[in-house]
Design an enzyme around this catalytic site. Structure first.
Site, PDB file in Angstrom:
ATOM      1  N   ARG A   1     -58.059  18.410  47.507  1.00 46.37           N
ATOM      2  CA  ARG A   1     -58.951  18.366  48.663  1.00 46.37           C
ATOM      3  C   ARG A   1     -58.269  18.864  49.932  1.00 46.37           C
ATOM      4  NH1 ARG A   1     -62.997  20.180  49.659  1.00 46.37           N
ATOM      5  NH2 ARG A   1     -63.606  19.393  47.618  1.00 46.37           N
TER       6      ARG A   1
ATOM      7  N   LYS B   1     -58.804  24.984  72.337  1.00 43.47           N
ATOM      8  CA  LYS B   1     -60.053  24.398  71.836  1.00 43.47           C
ATOM      9  C   LYS B   1     -59.998  24.348  70.310  1.00 43.47           C
ATOM     10  CE  LYS B   1     -62.656  25.986  75.845  1.00 43.47           C
ATOM     11  NZ  LYS B   1     -63.724  26.869  76.363  1.00 43.47           N
TER      12      LYS B   1
ATOM     13  N   LYS C   1     -55.609  25.815  86.276  1.00 46.67           N
ATOM     14  CA  LYS C   1     -57.034  26.127  86.215  1.00 46.67           C
ATOM     15  C   LYS C   1     -57.741  25.545  87.439  1.00 46.67           C
ATOM     16  CE  LYS C   1     -58.963  26.908  82.397  1.00 46.67           C
ATOM     17  NZ  LYS C   1     -59.705  26.804  81.112  1.00 46.67           N
TER      18      LYS C   1
ATOM     19  N   GLU D   1     -55.694  30.663  87.066  1.00 42.62           N
ATOM     20  CA  GLU D   1     -57.091  31.062  86.916  1.00 42.62           C
ATOM     21  C   GLU D   1     -57.671  31.506  88.259  1.00 42.62           C
ATOM     22  OE1 GLU D   1     -60.046  28.681  84.501  1.00 42.62           O
ATOM     23  OE2 GLU D   1     -60.866  28.335  86.507  1.00 42.62           O
TER      24      GLU D   1
ATOM     25  N   ASP E   1     -61.754  34.278  84.958  1.00 40.69           N
ATOM     26  CA  ASP E   1     -62.674  33.388  84.247  1.00 40.69           C
ATOM     27  C   ASP E   1     -64.127  33.667  84.608  1.00 40.69           C
ATOM     28  OD1 ASP E   1     -63.161  31.148  82.484  1.00 40.69           O
ATOM     29  OD2 ASP E   1     -63.726  30.023  84.283  1.00 40.69           O
TER      30      ASP E   1
END
Length: 285
Positions: free
Chosen positions: A102, A137, A169, A202, A224
């Protein structure tokens, strides 16, 4: 970026934790009906089309579960596969093969999906000088194999985590009191703590690009959610002062146009957070 030794440690932690989670005090289904000394073989069967990834990781899993398991590889990581292909055979203890099954499938299905999507993005940029980057992410706990899959698919890794690169950011900038203050404080922090980390900042508009350029020591500017026209203007403005990266609104329809604006990198969270697992199975032979 993290060292090879650190990355290897992450892989080992993923395997040990996944086996702990899945096996617990024993695979009682196998222990109940399969003799301890039974030997068998199984094949990794592809039931989809795409890029295979996770072959080397599967070998690590089999080795962790039982060092006597032997893997015979027919198709390597990064290869194009189609329905019906057999990637490898594994031979040895039947109980051990079933214990590892698995985790091998879960990992390879996920990694192959990421590698396949990455290859699509990479192919769309053919002929440009722009490279594809992943992001943070990722699925909690298995970032290492997801970023590995991006590399297998032909992409490049962004920072691995919060500790191996500075990325200022919008929230960092706002909390710090502005771009110039955020950069100055960062450089002071790195010097005081003897940290040699690259700094990415950013920008939300061209005014912010101009402000970032007033400070030295910035490795890359992240553009961005810029549209195509503003991206082209930003690239011209930045020139060779530092590298450029586009993010936001990146998909199969827009990635080529952003690359043609002249950016060095395009980052996309979709490589790891929006994929459907490749269909694979491990069948006894």
């Amino acid at each position: 970026m993290i060292s090879e030794a650190q990355f290897q440690k992450e892989l080992e932690l993923i395997i040990s934790n996944a086996i702990r989670e899945d096996v617990g005090d024993g695979d009682h289904s196998s222990l109940a009906c399969i003799p301890k000394d039974a030997q068998g073989s199984a094949k990794l069967l592809v039931k989809d089309n795409g890029i295979i990834a996770g072959v080397a990781f599967a070998k690590m899993i089999f080795d962790f579960v039982d060092k006597n398991l032997k893997v015979e590889t027919f198709i390597d990581d990064g290869s194009i596969v189609k329905y019906g292909d057999v990637v490898f055979h594994v031979h040895g203890s039947s109980q051990s093969i079933l214990k590892a099954e698995r985790l091998v499938l879960n990992a390879m299905q996920r990694m192959s999906a990421i590698a396949t999507k990455t290859r699509v993005f990479v192919d769309l940029l053919e002929g440009t000088n722009t490279k594809v980057l992943d992001t943070r992410k990722t699925t909690p706990g298995i970032r290492a194999i997801e970023k590995w899959a991006v590399k297998i698919g032909g992409g490049e890794n962004h920072r691995f985590a919060l500790y191996d690169m500075v990325m200022l950011k919008d929230n960092h900038i706002d909390f710090a009191g502005g771009i110039t203050k955020a950069i100055a404080k960062t450089k002071t922090y790195l010097k005081e703590n003897s940290k040699d980390l690259k700094i990415i900042v950013e920008a939300r508009n061209l005014d912010e690009v101009n402000e970032i350029l007033q400070s030295e020591g910035v490795y890359r500017i992240l553009l961005d959610n810029f549209d195509f026209e503003t991206t082209r203007k930003a690239v011209q403005l930045i020139g060779n002062k530092c590298l450029t990266e586009s993010s936001g609104n990146i998909n199969e329809k827009t990635i080529r146009q952003y690359a043609e604006c002249g950016v060095n990198y395009i980052s996309s969270g979709a490589l790891t957070h929006s994929v459907y697992n490749m269909d694979l199975s491990l069948k006894a032979i």
